[in-house]
Design a protein around this motif. Structure first.
Motif, mmCIF file in Angstrom:
data_model
loop_
_atom_site.group_PDB
_atom_site.id
_atom_site.type_symbol
_atom_site.label_atom_id
_atom_site.label_comp_id
_atom_site.label_asym_id
_atom_site.label_seq_id
_atom_site.Cartn_x
_atom_site.Cartn_y
_atom_site.Cartn_z
ATOM 1 N N MET A 1 73.583 86.730 -16.442
ATOM 2 C CA MET A 1 74.741 87.549 -16.172
ATOM 3 C C MET A 1 74.646 88.820 -17.017
ATOM 4 O O MET A 1 74.189 88.784 -18.160
ATOM 5 N N GLU A 3 76.956 91.779 -18.668
ATOM 6 C CA GLU A 3 78.341 92.074 -19.034
ATOM 7 C C GLU A 3 78.419 93.416 -19.749
ATOM 8 O O GLU A 3 77.724 93.630 -20.738
ATOM 9 N N SER A 23 81.315 92.727 -14.925
ATOM 10 C CA SER A 23 80.308 91.673 -15.054
ATOM 11 C C SER A 23 79.564 91.544 -13.736
ATOM 12 O O SER A 23 80.165 91.681 -12.672
ATOM 13 N N ARG A 25 77.625 88.688 -11.938
ATOM 14 C CA ARG A 25 77.407 87.245 -12.011
ATOM 15 C C ARG A 25 76.134 86.855 -11.256
ATOM 16 O O ARG A 25 75.746 87.510 -10.292
ATOM 17 N N PRO A 26 75.508 85.760 -11.671
ATOM 18 C CA PRO A 26 74.289 85.287 -10.994
ATOM 19 C C PRO A 26 74.525 85.058 -9.502
ATOM 20 O O PRO A 26 75.586 84.576 -9.097
ATOM 21 N N THR A 30 75.070 93.366 -6.440
ATOM 22 C CA THR A 30 76.025 94.371 -6.897
ATOM 23 C C THR A 30 75.395 95.739 -6.749
ATOM 24 O O THR A 30 74.239 95.938 -7.124
ATOM 25 N N ASP A 61 72.794 87.915 -20.336
ATOM 26 C CA ASP A 61 72.830 86.503 -20.746
ATOM 27 C C ASP A 61 73.259 86.376 -22.209
ATOM 28 O O ASP A 61 72.688 85.604 -22.979
#
Length: 162
Positions: A1, A3, A23, A25-26, A30, A61
């Motif tokens: 991930m 962030e 964020s 996310r896996p 995006t 991560d």
């Protein structure tokens, strides 16, 4: 991930990125959309530790990019397709990346095949078209079989086959 929290980048009086928080996310694709100069590339450069934020934080991560062990296995990136040593062949460019990141040399042939550059693997990158350079950049991003792929203008110069 990935962030980002309050990420800001200033160049003198110019604010390129202004308190950006999100964020990735896996498993989620995006994209950044916006006009030229909106801070998309600058944001990606800060994620990869190539530019230092004026304020805020970015983690992959839970860690900063420069703290990742074997970073090419975490995140593969293509920011500038022409950022290769023009005197090196496509194969040698990828081999240097592989060797410096503990990736088996056999992976070079695999990614060259994936992007359709096997036939020109021994040709110098300075003779490549924009599309071929883009494919080589994508091969570099795929080299570590990363969990995350990050591309800046990934289809620039690619033909339908690419």
């Amino acid at each position: 991930m990935i962030e980002l929290e309050g990420l800001t980048k200033r160049y003198g009086e110019k604010v390129a990125v202004d308190h950006l928080t999100f964020s990735v996310r896996p498993g989620i694709v995006t994209g950044f959309l916006g006009p030229n100069g909106a801070g998309k590339s600058t944001t990606m450069r800060m994620i990869l530790g190539l530019d230092r934020p004026t304020a805020g934080d970015v983690r992959i991560d839970g860690r900063h990019y420069d703290r990742l062990k074997d970073p090419l296995t975490y995140i593969g990136a293509l920011l500038d397709a022409k950022a290769v040593h023009g005197g090196r062949s496509a194969r040698n460019h990828l081999l240097c990346l592989a060797q410096s990141n503990g990736i088996p040399g056999s992976r070079v042939a695999e990614v060259l095949e994936t992007v359709g550059l096997t036939a020109v693997a021994r040709k110098k990158a300075k003779g490549f078209s924009l599309g071929m350079g883009q494919r080589l950049g994508i091969a570099g991003a795929l080299l570590g079989d990363p969990r995350i792929l990050m591309f800046d203008e990934p289809v620039n110069g690619l033909d339908p086959e690419g």
